[in-house]
Design a protein around this motif. Structure first.
Motif, PDB file in Angstrom:
ATOM      1  N   ALA A 210      53.528  44.522  46.021  1.00  0.00           N
ATOM      2  CA  ALA A 210      52.679  45.714  46.049  1.00  0.00           C
ATOM      3  C   ALA A 210      51.198  45.333  46.094  1.00  0.00           C
ATOM      4  CB  ALA A 210      52.967  46.591  44.834  1.00  0.00           C
ATOM      5  N   GLU A 211      50.844  44.250  45.404  1.00  0.00           N
ATOM      6  CA  GLU A 211      49.448  43.806  45.420  1.00  0.00           C
ATOM      7  C   GLU A 211      49.044  43.317  46.799  1.00  0.00           C
ATOM      8  OE1 GLU A 211      46.505  40.751  42.916  1.00  0.00           O
ATOM      9  OE2 GLU A 211      48.679  40.755  42.603  1.00  0.00           O
ATOM     10  N   ALA A 212      49.966  42.609  47.486  1.00  0.00           N
ATOM     11  CA  ALA A 212      49.659  42.138  48.835  1.00  0.00           C
ATOM     12  C   ALA A 212      49.574  43.293  49.828  1.00  0.00           C
ATOM     13  CB  ALA A 212      50.722  41.138  49.283  1.00  0.00           C
ATOM     14  N   GLN A 213      50.343  44.346  49.621  1.00  0.00           N
ATOM     15  CA  GLN A 213      50.250  45.504  50.501  1.00  0.00           C
ATOM     16  C   GLN A 213      48.929  46.239  50.316  1.00  0.00           C
ATOM     17  OE1 GLN A 213      53.697  47.930  49.830  1.00  0.00           O
ATOM     18  NE2 GLN A 213      55.128  46.380  50.535  1.00  0.00           N
ATOM     19  N   ARG A 214      48.401  46.229  49.110  1.00  0.00           N
ATOM     20  CA  ARG A 214      47.126  46.896  48.867  1.00  0.00           C
ATOM     21  C   ARG A 214      45.946  46.061  49.359  1.00  0.00           C
ATOM     22  NH1 ARG A 214      49.470  47.531  43.755  1.00  0.00           N
ATOM     23  NH2 ARG A 214      48.065  45.954  42.953  1.00  0.00           N
ATOM     24  N   ASN A 215      46.063  44.752  49.268  1.00  0.00           N
ATOM     25  CA  ASN A 215      44.946  43.863  49.568  1.00  0.00           C
ATOM     26  C   ASN A 215      45.339  42.941  50.719  1.00  0.00           C
ATOM     27  OD1 ASN A 215      42.669  42.286  49.557  1.00  0.00           O
ATOM     28  ND2 ASN A 215      42.978  41.445  47.503  1.00  0.00           N
ATOM     29  N   ARG A 216      44.720  43.131  51.887  1.00  0.00           N
ATOM     30  CA  ARG A 216      45.032  42.310  53.062  1.00  0.00           C
ATOM     31  C   ARG A 216      44.607  40.865  52.892  1.00  0.00           C
ATOM     32  NH1 ARG A 216      41.894  44.867  57.793  1.00  0.00           N
ATOM     33  NH2 ARG A 216      42.769  43.012  58.828  1.00  0.00           N
ATOM     34  N   PHE A 217      43.612  40.608  52.052  1.00  0.00           N
ATOM     35  CA  PHE A 217      43.051  39.270  51.916  1.00  0.00           C
ATOM     36  C   PHE A 217      43.448  38.625  50.590  1.00  0.00           C
ATOM     37  CE2 PHE A 217      40.258  41.790  54.622  1.00  0.00           C
ATOM     38  CZ  PHE A 217      40.201  40.995  55.766  1.00  0.00           C
ATOM     39  N   LEU A 218      44.596  38.968  50.061  1.00  0.00           N
ATOM     40  CA  LEU A 218      45.042  38.386  48.798  1.00  0.00           C
ATOM     41  C   LEU A 218      45.283  36.885  48.942  1.00  0.00           C
ATOM     42  CD1 LEU A 218      45.962  38.754  45.873  1.00  0.00           C
ATOM     43  CD2 LEU A 218      48.249  39.272  46.732  1.00  0.00           C
ATOM     44  N   ALA A 219      45.906  36.465  50.046  1.00  0.00           N
ATOM     45  CA  ALA A 219      46.161  35.029  50.253  1.00  0.00           C
ATOM     46  C   ALA A 219      44.848  34.263  50.382  1.00  0.00           C
ATOM     47  CB  ALA A 219      47.026  34.833  51.490  1.00  0.00           C
ATOM     48  N   ALA A 220      43.875  34.838  51.091  1.00  0.00           N
ATOM     49  CA  ALA A 220      42.581  34.158  51.219  1.00  0.00           C
ATOM     50  C   ALA A 220      41.878  34.064  49.870  1.00  0.00           C
ATOM     51  CB  ALA A 220      41.715  34.903  52.226  1.00  0.00           C
ATOM     52  N   GLN A 221      41.973  35.088  49.062  1.00  0.00           N
ATOM     53  CA  GLN A 221      41.341  35.058  47.751  1.00  0.00           C
ATOM     54  C   GLN A 221      42.004  34.015  46.839  1.00  0.00           C
ATOM     55  OE1 GLN A 221      41.635  39.131  46.513  1.00  0.00           O
ATOM     56  NE2 GLN A 221      40.125  39.858  48.029  1.00  0.00           N
ATOM     57  N   ARG A 222      43.318  33.907  46.913  1.00  0.00           N
ATOM     58  CA  ARG A 222      43.988  32.881  46.104  1.00  0.00           C
ATOM     59  C   ARG A 222      43.650  31.480  46.602  1.00  0.00           C
ATOM     60  NH1 ARG A 222      50.041  35.475  44.984  1.00  0.00           N
ATOM     61  NH2 ARG A 222      49.292  37.189  43.654  1.00  0.00           N
ATOM     62  N   LEU A 223      43.454  31.343  47.932  1.00  0.00           N
ATOM     63  CA  LEU A 223      43.026  30.048  48.453  1.00  0.00           C
ATOM     64  C   LEU A 223      41.638  29.677  47.929  1.00  0.00           C
ATOM     65  CD1 LEU A 223      43.396  27.634  50.378  1.00  0.00           C
ATOM     66  CD2 LEU A 223      42.483  29.062  52.211  1.00  0.00           C
ATOM     67  N   LEU A 224      40.728  30.636  47.884  1.00  0.00           N
ATOM     68  CA  LEU A 224      39.397  30.369  47.339  1.00  0.00           C
ATOM     69  C   LEU A 224      39.460  30.027  45.861  1.00  0.00           C
ATOM     70  CD1 LEU A 224      37.374  33.225  49.087  1.00  0.00           C
ATOM     71  CD2 LEU A 224      37.393  30.801  49.676  1.00  0.00           C
ATOM     72  N   THR A 225      40.345  30.707  45.130  1.00  0.00           N
ATOM     73  CA  THR A 225      40.500  30.391  43.705  1.00  0.00           C
ATOM     74  C   THR A 225      40.999  28.969  43.509  1.00  0.00           C
ATOM     75  OG1 THR A 225      40.959  32.734  43.249  1.00  0.00           O
ATOM     76  CG2 THR A 225      41.617  31.132  41.576  1.00  0.00           C
TER      77      THR A 225
END
Length: 416
Positions: free
Chosen positions: A39-54
């Motif tokens: 559900a979080e990935a459906q709400r946020n298109r850039f979740l994978a990019a944000q986790r990569l930056l983290t």
């Protein structure tokens, strides 16, 4: 019996050894299965990019709605997807100040909407000519087509496509993102132009898909689509490495801001968490309306009119008379009915004067003088108390004479 037991046990052990041997000899192949995004990935298109930056210890922040203030100075990067709509002037001014002070704006060009942000920086979006793809697709007996992509450069990218192109292509990073050269998978059928000559571009020279411009001390990177950097496209080709190099232009990024065009609020929360409850409620409401809606069928007969009881009419008439100060009429009617009942049962009372009739009523029904005065002169009733006394006396007369009437009805010789 003992020998049979040993034989069965030996066969069982042999089968176990054969199964263990087969399991050790057989080749184990990895099996992958696709899972629906969270559900979080459906709400946020850039979740994978944000986790990569983290994971790379690069600070990032998410801005919901329209940004009113952006950090000034070099080192900050802003990733802004499409769907911005008509931005107000103060937001455009804040973005322009951010870029001119040294920030890096990575913006996605909207497909079919007027984009005031791109117009502020002199950038235009054009539709890509479909003839551009004819050289990249070769027919094979009219059944399948294969896109001509250098397989030695991108060994991990599977570029087999359908007969109908999906406007996706792999483009070289060129000198923009440094060495070694990267491949990006871009989607969309558009290309870009700018009023000022760009510092670098990606894609065909006649139809660039990405423009890198300079404005003041900062940079602007406009791409036809940010799909390579979303959850679905970050793992394809060299998109993840391209994102990190793009963020660090022109110097290493100190922070990254992701702008989410959706303003959030109650509507966003309901669509995210409560859409199942809303759908179930709508279905139940539809079923309730369907259960109460009229049915088409034979014409039903008109129902019989409801008639009021005689007592209801009497009560309504009594209230009307009492409300219009006609208590004497009610009292006279009640007393006259009771005295007529007495005269019908005792005929000799018809010729008695009022004084002797009062004596008879006192002796027969044990009334006091006040009640007898009300029975003989009912017009003097003016108050509820006297009316109640008169009604009780009339009721007593009727109750006393009821057995006498019943006896007369059963025996004709009762009066003899």
């Amino acid at each position: 019996m003992r020998h049979n037991w040993k034989l069965v046990f030996g066969i069982f052990c042999a089968l176990v050894l054969i199964a263990v041997g087969l399991l050790r000899v057989l080749e184990k192949l990895p099996v992958t299965s696709k899972e629906s995004p969270s559900a979080e990935a459906q709400r946020n298109r850039f979740l994978a990019a944000q986790r990569l930056l983290t994971a790379l210890e690069v600070p990032w922040q998410e801005i919901r709605g329209l940004p009113t203030e952006l950090p000034t100075g070099p080192g900050a990067s802003v990733v802004w997807p499409s769907g911005r709509g008509n931005l107000p002037r103060h937001t455009l001014d804040a973005v322009e100040r951010f870029v001119e002070s040294g920030g890096h704006l990575i913006v996605e060009a909207g497909w079919w909407e007027s984009d005031l942000l791109l117009e502020r920086f002199g950038i235009a979006l054009h539709e890509l000519d479909l003839d551009y793809y004819e050289d990249d697709y070769q027919e094979d007996d009219g059944d399948t087509q294969e896109q001509a992509v250098p397989t030695d450069e991108v060994a991990s990218a599977d570029c087999r496509c359908d007969a109908t192109p999906d406007y996706s292509s792999f483009i070289r990073s060129g000198a923009l993102l440094g060495q070694p050269e990267l491949w990006l998978e871009l989607h969309g059928g558009n290309w870009l132009t700018s009023e000022l000559p760009p510092l670098a571009s990606m894609g065909p020279p006649e139809a660039p898909r990405l423009l890198h411009l300079g404005r003041g001390a900062g940079r602007i990177t406009v791409v036809t689509g940010l799909h390579p950097f979303t959850n679905d496209g970050l793992g394809a080709a060299d998109n993840a490495e391209a994102l990190m190099r793009l963020i660090d232009l022109p110097q290493q990024a100190s922070s990254v801001l992701f702008v989410r065009p959706q303003p959030g609020g109650l509507g966003d929360w309901l669509r995210t968490y409560a859409w199942r409850v809303i759908a179930a409620g709508a279905l139940l409401l539809l079923l309730a309306l369907w259960s109460t809606m009229p049915r088409f069928g034979p014409i039903a007969a008109d129902p019989q009119p409801k008639r009021r009881r005689l007592l209801d009419h009497l009560l309504a008439s009594g209230r009307l008379l009492w409300r219009h100060q006609q208590q004497a009429v009610l009292a006279t009617a009640a007393a006259q009915t009771a005295l007529d009942r007495v005269r019908a049962e005792y005929p000799h009372t018809r010729w008695l004067p009022a004084a002797e009739l009062g004596v008879f009523l006192q002796r027969r029904f044990a009334f006091d003088s006040g009640v007898i005065a009300l029975l003989l002169a009912p017009e003097q009733v003016r108050h509820p108390a006297s009316m109640t006394t008169l009604v009780r006396a009339c009721t007593h007369i009727h109750n006393e004479l009821a057995p006498r009437r019943a006896a007369r009805a059963n025996s004709p010789l009762y009066d003899l």
